[in-house]
Write a protein that holds these residues in place. Structure first.
Motif, PDB file in Angstrom:
ATOM      1  N   THR A 167      49.623  28.468  41.167  1.00 60.01           N
ATOM      2  CA  THR A 167      49.454  28.477  42.618  1.00 60.01           C
ATOM      3  C   THR A 167      48.723  29.730  43.072  1.00 60.01           C
ATOM      4  O   THR A 167      47.834  29.677  43.934  1.00 60.01           O
ATOM      5  CB  THR A 167      50.834  28.382  43.305  1.00 60.01           C
ATOM      6  N   LEU A 168      49.085  30.873  42.488  1.00 64.05           N
ATOM      7  CA  LEU A 168      48.415  32.129  42.811  1.00 64.05           C
ATOM      8  C   LEU A 168      46.916  32.053  42.550  1.00 64.05           C
ATOM      9  O   LEU A 168      46.097  32.501  43.350  1.00 64.05           O
ATOM     10  CB  LEU A 168      49.011  33.270  41.984  1.00 64.05           C
ATOM     11  N   LEU A 169      46.565  31.467  41.412  1.00 61.66           N
ATOM     12  CA  LEU A 169      45.156  31.389  41.033  1.00 61.66           C
ATOM     13  C   LEU A 169      44.367  30.471  41.953  1.00 61.66           C
ATOM     14  O   LEU A 169      43.182  30.705  42.217  1.00 61.66           O
ATOM     15  CB  LEU A 169      45.030  30.900  39.588  1.00 61.66           C
ATOM     16  N   LEU A 170      45.016  29.424  42.439  1.00 62.67           N
ATOM     17  CA  LEU A 170      44.295  28.397  43.191  1.00 62.67           C
ATOM     18  C   LEU A 170      44.287  28.625  44.701  1.00 62.67           C
ATOM     19  O   LEU A 170      43.642  27.875  45.421  1.00 62.67           O
ATOM     20  CB  LEU A 170      44.879  27.018  42.877  1.00 62.67           C
ATOM     21  N   ILE A 171      45.009  29.639  45.169  1.00 60.82           N
ATOM     22  CA  ILE A 171      44.938  29.988  46.593  1.00 60.82           C
ATOM     23  C   ILE A 171      43.999  31.177  46.723  1.00 60.82           C
ATOM     24  O   ILE A 171      44.391  32.327  46.554  1.00 60.82           O
ATOM     25  CB  ILE A 171      46.327  30.335  47.163  1.00 60.82           C
ATOM     26  N   ASN A 172      42.757  30.898  46.990  1.00 65.63           N
ATOM     27  CA  ASN A 172      41.741  31.948  47.064  1.00 65.63           C
ATOM     28  C   ASN A 172      40.597  31.477  47.958  1.00 65.63           C
ATOM     29  O   ASN A 172      40.528  30.295  48.328  1.00 65.63           O
ATOM     30  CB  ASN A 172      41.228  32.292  45.656  1.00 65.63           C
ATOM     31  N   PRO A 173      39.694  32.352  48.334  1.00 62.68           N
ATOM     32  CA  PRO A 173      38.580  31.962  49.221  1.00 62.68           C
ATOM     33  C   PRO A 173      37.703  30.845  48.664  1.00 62.68           C
ATOM     34  O   PRO A 173      37.161  30.044  49.426  1.00 62.68           O
ATOM     35  CB  PRO A 173      37.788  33.270  49.381  1.00 62.68           C
ATOM     36  N   LEU A 174      37.559  30.788  47.342  1.00 65.15           N
ATOM     37  CA  LEU A 174      36.733  29.733  46.747  1.00 65.15           C
ATOM     38  C   LEU A 174      37.385  28.366  46.909  1.00 65.15           C
ATOM     39  O   LEU A 174      36.737  27.394  47.314  1.00 65.15           O
ATOM     40  CB  LEU A 174      36.495  30.023  45.264  1.00 65.15           C
ATOM     41  N   SER A 175      38.680  28.270  46.600  1.00 66.67           N
ATOM     42  CA  SER A 175      39.357  26.981  46.717  1.00 66.67           C
ATOM     43  C   SER A 175      39.440  26.531  48.170  1.00 66.67           C
ATOM     44  O   SER A 175      39.546  25.334  48.448  1.00 66.67           O
ATOM     45  CB  SER A 175      40.768  27.069  46.112  1.00 66.67           C
ATOM     46  N   ALA A 176      39.375  27.489  49.107  1.00 71.15           N
ATOM     47  CA  ALA A 176      39.400  27.123  50.525  1.00 71.15           C
ATOM     48  C   ALA A 176      38.132  26.385  50.938  1.00 71.15           C
ATOM     49  O   ALA A 176      38.118  25.693  51.964  1.00 71.15           O
ATOM     50  CB  ALA A 176      39.578  28.377  51.378  1.00 71.15           C
ATOM     51  N   ARG A 177      37.066  26.513  50.150  1.00 72.87           N
ATOM     52  CA  ARG A 177      35.797  25.837  50.473  1.00 72.87           C
ATOM     53  C   ARG A 177      35.639  24.513  49.735  1.00 72.87           C
ATOM     54  O   ARG A 177      34.659  23.805  49.951  1.00 72.87           O
ATOM     55  CB  ARG A 177      34.618  26.762  50.143  1.00 72.87           C
ATOM     56  N   ILE A 178      36.593  24.193  48.856  1.00 70.81           N
ATOM     57  CA  ILE A 178      36.541  22.945  48.092  1.00 70.81           C
ATOM     58  C   ILE A 178      37.443  21.914  48.751  1.00 70.81           C
ATOM     59  O   ILE A 178      38.607  22.200  49.052  1.00 70.81           O
ATOM     60  CB  ILE A 178      36.981  23.176  46.635  1.00 70.81           C
ATOM     61  N   GLU A 179      36.921  20.723  48.977  1.00 72.58           N
ATOM     62  CA  GLU A 179      37.709  19.674  49.610  1.00 72.58           C
ATOM     63  C   GLU A 179      37.928  18.505  48.663  1.00 72.58           C
ATOM     64  O   GLU A 179      37.018  18.107  47.926  1.00 72.58           O
ATOM     65  CB  GLU A 179      37.029  19.173  50.887  1.00 72.58           C
ATOM     66  N   LEU A 180      39.126  17.961  48.668  1.00 67.65           N
ATOM     67  CA  LEU A 180      39.476  16.767  47.909  1.00 67.65           C
ATOM     68  C   LEU A 180      40.039  15.748  48.877  1.00 67.65           C
ATOM     69  O   LEU A 180      41.090  15.968  49.486  1.00 67.65           O
ATOM     70  CB  LEU A 180      40.520  17.087  46.828  1.00 67.65           C
ATOM     71  N   ARG A 181      39.299  14.648  49.076  1.00 63.38           N
ATOM     72  CA  ARG A 181      39.723  13.598  50.012  1.00 63.38           C
ATOM     73  C   ARG A 181      39.995  14.162  51.397  1.00 63.38           C
ATOM     74  O   ARG A 181      40.991  13.815  52.043  1.00 63.38           O
ATOM     75  CB  ARG A 181      40.944  12.865  49.465  1.00 63.38           C
ATOM     76  N   GLY A 182      39.112  15.031  51.846  1.00 63.92           N
ATOM     77  CA  GLY A 182      39.211  15.565  53.186  1.00 63.92           C
ATOM     78  C   GLY A 182      40.221  16.672  53.376  1.00 63.92           C
ATOM     79  O   GLY A 182      40.482  17.086  54.507  1.00 63.92           O
ATOM     80  N   GLU A 183      40.800  17.187  52.284  1.00 63.97           N
ATOM     81  CA  GLU A 183      41.791  18.251  52.373  1.00 63.97           C
ATOM     82  C   GLU A 183      41.364  19.432  51.520  1.00 63.97           C
ATOM     83  O   GLU A 183      40.915  19.263  50.388  1.00 63.97           O
ATOM     84  CB  GLU A 183      43.160  17.750  51.896  1.00 63.97           C
ATOM     85  N   ARG A 184      41.493  20.632  52.055  1.00 64.52           N
ATOM     86  CA  ARG A 184      41.149  21.826  51.301  1.00 64.52           C
ATOM     87  C   ARG A 184      42.013  21.943  50.049  1.00 64.52           C
ATOM     88  O   ARG A 184      43.202  21.622  50.073  1.00 64.52           O
ATOM     89  CB  ARG A 184      41.328  23.071  52.170  1.00 64.52           C
TER      90      ARG A 184
END
Length: 240
Positions: free
Chosen positions: A15-32
């Motif tokens: 979870t720590l690794l995936l909560i970052n500015p990069l993942s905030a710009r990636i969308e999956l089915r309309g959800e960040r």
């Protein structure tokens, strides 16, 4: 306990690794992606505590103020399991083990109760987030309850929704069949967070329901009408 330890040792670093500015710009089915990760973390934690999740209704997308009844710290995890939102919560939660960390990374806005400067800052942050198209979550009762009744909804907390021109969506949180475990999940007399945490971990499995109710639009007649209507709809859903 073994599942909780596994969730902390494996789920927490991921979870720590995936909560970052990069993942905030990636969308999956309309959800960040970072929002999806927080939902997955919270949903898994609820299941570790033995809750079988059921959702009724649909949370509004985009900028919206979610308004819920409040009985325990686990309300935040239940809400986050369904929809990412930045909560307004008392500042003490930031110091709570595990939950405080997740709440902070989830964008919680902390309020020092009784401090007017803090309240003004909270209101300003809420308006900013709503104007950015993000969701916020509030517990208008202002504190946890014993679970046997819905307290007064403080109208002032609805002011950011009025200023930003966004709707408030009431959410009824029910624990157990037809809400028969509200008082069990709630904090007991003189029970602190750690005691409640451990007690709930040892409770038998039960249902946790999230009812997303008809939204209340922001209009010129203001925050008192929004507060009263949201409270009435939650009370009706709890009784239904």
């Amino acid at each position: 306990m073994p599942f909780l330890v596994l969730h902390l040792l494996v789920g927490l670093p991921v979870t720590l690794l995936l909560i970052n500015p990069l993942s905030a710009r990636i969308e999956l089915r309309g959800e960040r992606l970072d929002h999806r990760v927080i939902r997955l973390w919270s949903g898994t934690l609820m299941r570790i505590f033995g809750f079988r999740l059921r959702r009724y209704g649909t949370p509004l997308p985009g900028a919206v103020m979610f308004v819920a009844n409040h009985v325990s710290w686990i309300d935040i995890e239940l809400m986050h399991s369904q929809r990412m939102m930045g909560f307004v919560a008392k500042a003490e939660i930031a110091r709570w083990p595990l939950v405080g960390w997740v709440a902070s990374r989830g964008g919680t806005i902390y309020h020092h109760r009784g401090n007017n400067d803090s309240l003004h800052g909270v209101m300003h942050q809420m308006v900013q987030r709503l104007e950015q198209g993000l969701a916020v979550g509030v517990f208008p009762e202002g504190r946890t309850t014993r679970g046997d009744a819905i307290g007064t909804f403080h109208a002032r907390i609805f002011q950011p929704a009025v200023l930003a021109g966004v709707p408030a969506q009431p959410v009824a949180l029910k624990y157990g069949l037809r809400g028969n475990a509200q008082t069990i999940v709630a904090f007991g007399e003189r029970e602190n967070f750690v005691q409640n945490f451990l007690r709930l971990l040892g409770e038998p499995g039960r249902v946790a329901e999230v009812h997303f109710l008809e939204p209340v639009p922001a209009t010129d007649d203001g925050r008192r009408r929004m507060a009263g209507t949201c409270r009435d709809r939650i009370i009706a859903a709890m009784a239904g």
